[in-house]
Design a protein around this motif. Structure first.
Motif, PDB file in Angstrom:
ATOM      1  N   TRP A  45       0.860  -1.191   0.000  1.00  0.00           N
ATOM      2  CA  TRP A  45       0.000   0.000   0.000  1.00  0.00           C
ATOM      3  C   TRP A  45       0.892   1.235   0.000  1.00  0.00           C
ATOM      4  N   PHE A  46       0.508   2.193  -0.820  1.00  0.00           N
ATOM      5  CA  PHE A  46       1.225   3.453  -0.945  1.00  0.00           C
ATOM      6  C   PHE A  46       0.223   4.584  -0.841  1.00  0.00           C
ATOM      7  N   ARG A  47       0.719   5.784  -0.633  1.00  0.00           N
ATOM      8  CA  ARG A  47      -0.171   6.944  -0.609  1.00  0.00           C
ATOM      9  C   ARG A  47       0.539   8.153  -1.174  1.00  0.00           C
ATOM     10  N   GLN A  48      -0.271   9.054  -1.701  1.00  0.00           N
ATOM     11  CA  GLN A  48       0.270  10.290  -2.243  1.00  0.00           C
ATOM     12  C   GLN A  48      -0.680  11.432  -1.923  1.00  0.00           C
ATOM     13  N   ALA A  49      -0.173  12.383  -1.174  1.00  0.00           N
ATOM     14  CA  ALA A  49      -0.935  13.581  -0.836  1.00  0.00           C
ATOM     15  C   ALA A  49      -0.612  14.664  -1.853  1.00  0.00           C
ATOM     16  N   PRO A  50      -1.502  15.644  -2.018  1.00  0.00           N
ATOM     17  CA  PRO A  50      -1.253  16.721  -2.984  1.00  0.00           C
ATOM     18  C   PRO A  50       0.071  17.424  -2.715  1.00  0.00           C
ATOM     19  N   GLY A  51       0.870  17.580  -3.749  1.00  0.00           N
ATOM     20  CA  GLY A  51       2.141  18.270  -3.625  1.00  0.00           C
ATOM     21  C   GLY A  51       3.258  17.464  -2.994  1.00  0.00           C
ATOM     22  N   LYS A  52       2.973  16.205  -2.676  1.00  0.00           N
ATOM     23  CA  LYS A  52       3.990  15.366  -2.049  1.00  0.00           C
ATOM     24  C   LYS A  52       4.299  14.161  -2.928  1.00  0.00           C
ATOM     25  N   GLN A  53       5.434  13.554  -2.660  1.00  0.00           N
ATOM     26  CA  GLN A  53       5.807  12.347  -3.397  1.00  0.00           C
ATOM     27  C   GLN A  53       5.059  11.139  -2.858  1.00  0.00           C
ATOM     28  N   ARG A  54       4.899  10.158  -3.723  1.00  0.00           N
ATOM     29  CA  ARG A  54       4.272   8.926  -3.308  1.00  0.00           C
ATOM     30  C   ARG A  54       5.180   8.207  -2.306  1.00  0.00           C
ATOM     31  N   GLU A  55       4.570   7.688  -1.257  1.00  0.00           N
ATOM     32  CA  GLU A  55       5.353   7.024  -0.227  1.00  0.00           C
ATOM     33  C   GLU A  55       4.759   5.657   0.105  1.00  0.00           C
ATOM     34  N   GLY A  56       5.618   4.759   0.525  1.00  0.00           N
ATOM     35  CA  GLY A  56       5.171   3.442   0.939  1.00  0.00           C
ATOM     36  C   GLY A  56       4.567   3.493   2.325  1.00  0.00           C
ATOM     37  N   VAL A  57       3.516   2.724   2.527  1.00  0.00           N
ATOM     38  CA  VAL A  57       2.813   2.668   3.809  1.00  0.00           C
ATOM     39  C   VAL A  57       2.995   1.307   4.469  1.00  0.00           C
ATOM     40  N   SER A  58       2.772   0.251   3.692  1.00  0.00           N
ATOM     41  CA  SER A  58       2.833  -1.091   4.253  1.00  0.00           C
ATOM     42  C   SER A  58       2.989  -2.093   3.133  1.00  0.00           C
ATOM     43  N   CYS A  59       3.551  -3.257   3.456  1.00  0.00           N
ATOM     44  CA  CYS A  59       3.600  -4.327   2.462  1.00  0.00           C
ATOM     45  C   CYS A  59       3.581  -5.674   3.161  1.00  0.00           C
ATOM     46  N   ILE A  60       3.195  -6.677   2.392  1.00  0.00           N
ATOM     47  CA  ILE A  60       3.081  -8.035   2.902  1.00  0.00           C
ATOM     48  C   ILE A  60       3.716  -8.962   1.879  1.00  0.00           C
ATOM     49  N   ASN A  61       4.470  -9.931   2.366  1.00  0.00           N
ATOM     50  CA  ASN A  61       5.131 -10.814   1.405  1.00  0.00           C
ATOM     51  C   ASN A  61       4.158 -11.875   0.899  1.00  0.00           C
TER      52      ASN A  61
END
Length: 131
Positions: A36-52
């Motif tokens: 899961w990733f997220r991107q707020a207005p004016g910001k870079q996309r960032e990682g939130v969580s991951c599962i193998n």
């Protein structure tokens, strides 16, 4: 054809909860790492969580550790992100992504550079925290 379809976004008050879903078509969630990733207005996309792919390891960024939980349902071929204690730093478009290589998703949890990469991406779902 591979498709990832996010749902569950919406408007919630600070301190509230949402559960996002990522329905996956064309590949098995137990064969790929899902993030899961997220991107707020004016910001870079960032990682939130991951599962193998075996689901025995889950990972979180510092900003969501202890508040968000990633899980999956193999029968539904769906990955979830339970988000609790939402705060004004959390509003963004949330995306899910799939990649054979967990490392690609994992590195994005700790740095926005280089930009996140994955084999497949969904279209995103909006999360708004207000009130």
């Amino acid at each position: 054809q591979v498709q990832l379809v996010e749902s569950g976004g919406g408007l919630v008050q600070p301190g509230g909860s949402l559960r996002l879903s990522c329905a996956v078509f064309g590949l098995r969630v137990d064969s790929y790492a899902i993030g899961w990733f997220r991107q707020a207005p004016g910001k870079q996309r960032e990682g939130v969580s991951c599962i193998n792919s075996s689901a025995n390891d889950t990972y979180y960024s510092e900003s969501v550790e202890g508040r968000f939980t990633i899980s999956r349902d193999i029968a539904k071929n769906t990955v979830y992100l339970q988000m609790n204690s939402l705060n004004p730093e959390d509003p963004a478009v949330y995306y899910c992504a799939a990649d054979k290589r967990l490392a690609r998703l994992f590195r994005s949890l700790h740095s926005v550079q280089p930009p996140p990469r994955a084999e497949y991406w969904g279209q995103g779902t909006q999360v708004t925290v207000s009130g």
